[in-house]
Scaffold this motif. Structure first.
Motif: not given
Length: 167
Positions: A5-8, A22-27, A46-54
């Motif tokens: 999560y920190l990397i993303v 970040a989204i393609p790497v996370a998903l 959902l978690q990746a999406y929220i982390i990326c937006i923040i």
């Protein structure tokens, strides 16, 4: 898991890469090799999406209030001057194009500028352009957040489609 999560999160803060990278790497699945040696994270959507937006939105207030001043200060410095001048010109050109095409719908134009995931558009460039145009901070942040959300949805859909084809 926290490390992923920190990397993303930090990938989504990098200018020009932002949420689009970040989204393609996370998903992407963990066994999917992406960007050479960086494996996909296979994180929940959902978690990746929220982390990326923040992560993508965290630098926005700093960019809005300080980037223009720092760039103007450094534009005449010997080593960094050319790069700072380039950034200022890019911000001015982006702002002028945005204002020229949008007219009274400037905030809608900012939303679309940030939301369409193309190289050179995004929260960093959009916020810099908003700062250069002396747009209202709150309204421009709302437009930028909405644009980042749209870009995240587009990248999520594209990533899901691309990785389904690869398998």
């Amino acid at each position: 898991m926290l490390k992923k999560y920190l990397i993303v999160f930090f990938i989504s803060m990098i200018p020009l890469i932002e949420l689009r990278g970040a989204i393609p790497v996370a998903l992407s699945p963990a066994d999917q090799i992406f960007f050479g040696s960086l494996p996909g994270m296979g994180l929940p959507v959902l978690q990746a999406y929220i982390i990326c937006i923040i992560g993508n939105m965290l630098p926005v207030p700093f960019i809005f209030f300080f980037a223009r001043k720092v760039l103007e200060w450094g534009a005449d410095k010997p080593i960094i001057g050319k790069f700072f001048t380039f950034c200022l010109e890019k911000g001015h050109k982006g702002g002028e194009k945005l204002q020229e095409k949008a007219g009274k719908g400037l905030y809608w134009a900012l939303f679309l500028f940030v939301g369409i995931p193309l190289p050179g558009t995004g929260a960093w460039t959009g916020t810099l352009a908003a700062s250069m145009l002396d747009m209202d901070f709150k309204k421009s942040v709302v437009a930028t957040v909405c644009g980042v959300v749209l870009a995240g949805v587009i990248m999520g859909v594209l990533s899901a489609g691309i990785f389904t084809l690869v398998r």
